[in-house]
Write an enzyme that holds these catalytic residues in place. Structure first.
Site, PDB file in Angstrom:
ATOM      1  CB  SER A 129      -8.123   1.314   6.119  1.00  0.00           C
ATOM      2  OG  SER A 129      -8.765   2.556   6.317  1.00  0.00           O
ATOM      3  CE  LYS A 150      -3.800   2.056   2.667  1.00  0.00           C
ATOM      4  NZ  LYS A 150      -4.676   1.865   3.841  1.00  0.00           N
ATOM      5  CB  SER A 206      -7.679   4.100   3.173  1.00  0.00           C
ATOM      6  OG  SER A 206      -6.913   3.481   4.172  1.00  0.00           O
TER       7      SER A 206
END
Lengths: 479, 493, 95
Positions: free
Chosen positions: B185, B86, B161
């Site tokens: 997330s 990420k 996210s």
């Protein structure tokens, strides 16, 4: 005409002399290094970094707190102090707000006129330093070397009553910091920074009037001057019927004036909150005991003890507790000597201190150790050498590192106390200086010193001067 | 097409890599080819690191070859496995945007501890995945760069996210992806994308190198297609780190996922999570999964987490408050594109005004307000106290049960653009995930069904602090008896 | 709980965010709604409840005092938008 008293509080930032910074392993001392060489992602606040607390910082903080007679807290917390400035990379400073390392405390200031001012400490906490901004033409350059250097901030109560007292506070604080070994406290290098809060009030009043803050005064003299100027200004203003506004001022040392500073944030809202990246700091009794075992006898305590136990006058005690190495040296010499401490004190203050100052050394660097000094004193006491030879021995021992007795033997420095030998030389001197003999016998008795000097010269300083004097008086007829 | 290689489980892939049946280069190339083919539709990646990946793959293959010649050789446990990272986690030398324009050109000079550990374990990194800007969001729509599309329905969000990571795993571009979970997330995108993902206990995994959003809430997790695979990767990420004072020095157990049943396991079902407003298909699938756990031998009982409804206001005061400080470093001085400025204050105001997206600005302002003079007590301090109540709810519940089973989101994946004009509506998506972050407990998300539109439904198991092992074991047992986690979006093929 | 425009401007100032007029009004409305929602925390009696600033217990996590030269100096400087003589450059503060 109202009699005013000045009310002063001081805020100091003390740079601790740990090897590394408070939250990262960068070298803390950048004095000799080019800009931005002792930096890393943590102290430059790069995205994703985290602080880790330096144990040595806490321990030096604990020593300082104890030396200030403050209470070390069993649990303390770090907090974020939020504001924007280009030399503050994270946009917040990790500091301590309401639950800091220690609470309370005081510092006693013996003043020259004889009274002691006790200054209370209102805040004692650890925090990180910010970087440095430098003006370069139209722009500003930022160096982050200093970012993350460990600081202890100390804030006094409004307890000081004169510029002199403020100066004394800094002098005593500087001495203390060096004494316990937590900071070099060199104001020129920024190890000890001071802001002064100044207000005035009618003498005898117990309320506080609005104060101004004088920032970043960089020497003890500057603190004194700035406070005196500001107090005078406030008195003028008040006498003229004006109010004192809570300005922030800076002292221009060259021009000798105070200038009003641009207020950075009208009332800064620092939005303090607990630092989530650091856990609360528990200080166990064991840890505290271990650290405080390393706390030496403090200067003022020792000063009192020297006066009491050794019968030293205040003047001597002050000098002999001014700096730790000298003080430890003195004490060791007294122990080794076993005789009158005042004698040791005299030799130290007159001769050895000069030697140290001339060569820029501290007492622990002398080759004439306390034991050697004691030996020299005993040699003089025993009349083996005279006093001036004894003093000359100091330099000789310091140069060679050899024991005094060894040098005396090697160089044949032993005093001559043989009556006939001295008598012969005295006779020589008298024969060679008939004019002086006549003057002396005519009443100019001050010439005795000269005669003794001539005898000493001829005997290369080795004569027992009191014996020489005695023989001279005899032969000259008492004058 | 080598795409079939990407259908392998991590366990199986590692087995075949070790035996030499497949090479890391083949597997990595398959991953890169999948990116080529699928990215135009999915848009999960912000940066691809093809050259680095192939180099790592070749190094892996050389090590495997050497190991096959020397039976004593020890091979790093995840050697040759292609994963995604990420874009909130620093990887030295590779652009790290955090989904924000303010870090458009930022190249970190160091690597996050978790990423470094996985690299030491031998992984191959094919790229950095899309994220809501600074992790602030529940749909990945707040990325300043691109929209990521849910592989199950390209008109819908992948969640956020960690939407990029979840989509990358669901679309079978990589076998695992690192994510982060501050308010859900990892779990929520796992649910929306039908994959498995772990949010660890706060303090289990190092945060060093994770760009901070909510420091007392942030965790680094991982997504993969099964509990077993997730555990295999997680094993090598977890553990104390000297660079993170909030990482606990507790030993990391070996997460052994043996077969068996769930006898002796007490599962709590929190009544406050089954409220009005949940999409019926979500509730149905979750309840069915709980029944399945019962069939596997678990004892199921109701528990109460009475302060659940307050988790949302607590979170949306605490996280933004911490974020307002964490994001103060983006001032245009040391990194960031700097718009023209005559004057120092303009540097700050303009850099931040232009560099941050609206959600980030909103949260910074919310946080600044909650901490500001006169409001601190009513907002920030109050929220911290209610956080204590929420944490205690969990501690009490875990005296009676071993795990808590609950839905992850009130809905399945919503349409792109559905909540853009209503931040509060977006925040309400997080109601079920936030409490675990506030309490610091671990949560494991895994798929438990589909809604009538064919969109995945996920369930989460929350556990006591540092008890990830029970979560993995329970989910693994469930996944042995069901096949939701094996499903694949049809068009991926 | 409705924020005024002045309050929004004050916060934006504290946070160093340059906002357009349109943004200010939009955030005013959105933040007001969120804070309104957050006000429900006042329903709870927390007078006897300690705050949680970390879910972890207190612990002395300390580092030794050994220096480490960081190898990333040049890379840190390389990220700077403007620099000069190894220092980060910014314009002056103007009145």
């Amino acid at each position: 005409m109202t009699d005013y008293e000045i009310v002063i509080g001081l805020e100091t930032h003390i740079q601790l002399n740990t090897t590394t910074k408070i939250f990262c392993s960068c070298k803390a001392d950048s004095w000799f290094d080019p800009p931005n060489t002792n930096i890393c992602p943590v102290c430059t606040g790069l995205p994703g970094v985290l602080p880790v607390l330096n144990q040595a910082v806490v321990e030096k903080g604990m020593l300082l707190a104890a030396a200030m007679h403050a209470e070390i807290q069993p649990v303390s917390y770090f907090d974020r102090k939020n504001y924007f400035y280009p030399d503050l990379p994270k946009g917040f400073q990790i500091s301590q707000y309401d639950r800091s390392l220690a609470r309370g405390g005081y510092l006693d200031l013996p003043m020259p006129s004889g009274y002691v001012r006790r200054v209370s400490i209102h805040k004692l906490h650890m925090e990180e330093d910010a970087g440095k901004t430098k003006n370069a033409g139209r722009e500003r350059l930022i160096d982050f070397n200093r970012c993350g250097v460990p600081l202890v901030e100390m804030v006094t109560g409004p307890d000081l009553r004169s510029a002199d007292e403020a100066a004394q506070y800094l002098i005593r604080l500087r001495q203390l910091l060096r004494w316990i070994g937590v900071s070099e406290a060199d104001m020129e290098k920024g190890h000890l920074r001071c802001d002064a809060n100044v207000s005035i009030r009618p003498r005898g009043a117990d309320y506080l009037n609005p104060k101004t803050e004088i920032k970043n005064v960089n020497s003890i003299e500057a603190v004194r001057d700035a406070i005196e100027h500001e107090a005078a200004r406030q008195i003028r203003e008040v006498e003229a019927g004006n109010r004192i506004e809570a300005w922030t001022l800076e002292w221009d040392e060259d021009a000798g004036v105070l200038r009003k500073m641009r207020s950075k944030e009208t009332e800064a809202d620092y939005r303090y909150f607990r630092e989530p990246d650091l856990l609360s700091l528990p200080i166990t009794d064991e840890w505290k005991e271990r650290v405080l075992a390393g706390l030496p006898e403090l200067p003022l305590e020792r000063r009192a003890r020297f006066m009491q136990a050794y019968g030293l006058p205040e003047y001597d005690a002050d000098i002999l507790t001014g700096e730790r190495n000298l003080s430890d040296y003195f004490e060791a010499a007294v122990q080794a000597y076993g005789g009158d401490p005042k004698r040791v004190s005299n030799w130290l203050m007159n001769d050895l201190l000069r030697m140290l100052n001339d060569t820029g050394r501290t007492a622990d660097q002398l080759k004439v150790t306390p034991q050697y000094l004691a030996e020299i004193l005993k040699l003089v006491d025993a009349n083996t050498v005279n006093t001036s030879t004894g003093k000359a021995l100091l330099a000789k021992v310091d140069q060679s590192g050899k024991a005094p007795r060894a040098i005396v033997e090697e160089e044949g420095l032993a005093q001559v106390s043989d009556d006939s030998a001295i008598r012969a030389v005295v006779q020589e001197v008298l024969n060679e200086s008939p004019k002086e003999v006549e003057s002396y016998r005519a009443g100019k008795v001050t010439l005795m010193g000269w005669f003794v000097g001539q005898v000493m010269k001829k005997m290369r300083g080795k004569a027992d001067p009191s014996l020489a004097r005695g023989i001279l008086e005899e032969l000259l007829g008492g004058g | 097409m080598s795409r079939a290689l990407l259908d392998l489980s991590i366990k199986e892939a590692l087995h075949q890599l070790r035996s030499g049946e497949i090479s890391s280069r083949e597997l990595t190339q398959a991953s890169l080819d999948a990116l080529e083919q699928l990215e135009p539709s999915v848009q999960a990646f912000l940066t691809r690191t093809a050259d680095m990946a192939l180099r790592q793959a070749d190094e892996a293959d050389a090590r495997y070859a050497a190991a096959r010649r020397d039976p004593q050789a020890v091979v790093p446990p995840l050697l040759g496995l292609p994963i995604a990272v990420k874009d909130l986690l620093a990887l030295e030398g590779v652009r790290c945007t955090c989904g924000s324009k303010i870090l458009e050109n930022f190249v970190p000079p160091y690597t996050a501890t978790t990423v470094r550990r996985l690299l030491q374990a031998g992984v191959v990194v094919v790229g950095k995945t899309n994220t809501d800007e600074f992790a602030m969001g529940s749909s990945t729509e707040n990325s300043a760069y691109q929209l990521t599309h849910n592989p199950w329905d390209l008109e819908r969000v992948p969640g956020g996210s960690s939407g990029g990571s979840a989509a990358a795993v669901a679309a079978r571009m990589v076998l695992a992806a690192m994510g982060t979970d501050t308010g859900g997330s990892v779990r929520q995108p796992a649910s929306f994308c039908g994959v498995t993902g772990i949010k660890p206990t706060y303090g289990r995994v190092s945060r060093y190198g994770l760009v901070a959003y909510g420091s007392s809430l942030d965790t680094v997790g991982v997504l993969a297609r099964s509990a077993e695979d997730t555990a295999l990767v997680f094993q090598h990420m977890a553990g104390q780190d000297d660079l993170d004072a909030t990482s606990m020095d507790l030993p990391v157990p070996e997460y052994r996922l043996e077969g068996g049943d769930l006898r002796g396991l007490r599962v709590g079902v929190p009544k406050q999570y089954f409220i009005q407003g949940i999409q019926p298909a979500v509730e149905e699938a979750v309840r069915a999964a709980i029944r399945q756990l019962e069939l596997l031998g678990a004892e199921v009982r109701e528990v109460s987490l009475p302060h659940t409804e307050y988790a949302l206001p607590v979170y949306y005061l605490l996280a933004p408050a911490e974020a307002s400080a964490n994001l103060a470093r983006y001032d245009g001085v040391r990194f960031s594109p700097r718009p023209e400025a005559e004057n120092l204050w303009d540097v700050f105001f303009n850099t931040r005004g232009q560099g941050f997206g609206p959600e980030v600005k909103r949260r910074i302002m919310l946080g600044t307000y909650a901490l500001s003079a006169g409001y601190y007590d009513a907002y920030y301090a109050k929220a911290q106290k209610v956080r204590t109540l929420i944490k205690r709810d969990f501690e009490t519940a875990f005296e009676q049960v071993d795990v808590i089973a609950a839905p992850i989101a009130p809905t399945t994946a919503f349409r792109i653009g559905e909540h853009t004009d209503d931040p509060l509506a977006m925040y309400l998506e997080d109601v079920f995930t936030l409490p675990a972050n506030l309490a610091g407990v671990p949560g494991l998300a895994f798929p438990v069904g589909f809604d009538p539109q064919g969109l995945p439904v996920g369930m989460q198991l929350m556990g006591a602090h540092f008890d990830e092992a029970t979560l993995f074991r329970t989910a693994h047992c469930y996944q042995q008896a069901t096949d939701w986690h094996l499903r694949k979006p049809q068009w991926i093929g | 709980m409705s924020l005024t425009l002045e309050e929004v401007e004050h916060i934006a100032n504290l946070a160093r965010l340059r906002l357009s007029d349109e943004e200010k009004e939009r955030y005013r409305q959105q933040l007001s709604a969120i804070l309104e929602y957050a006000a429900r925390l006042q329903e709870l009696d927390t007078s006897q409840i300690p705050p949680t600033s970390s879910v972890l217990p207190p612990r002395s996590v300390l580092r030794g005092d050994e220096p480490r030269t960081d190898l990333t100096l040049e890379q840190i400087l390389a990220n700077a938008p403007q620099s000069e003589e190894r220092q980060f450059r910014v314009p002056p503060v103007l009145e």
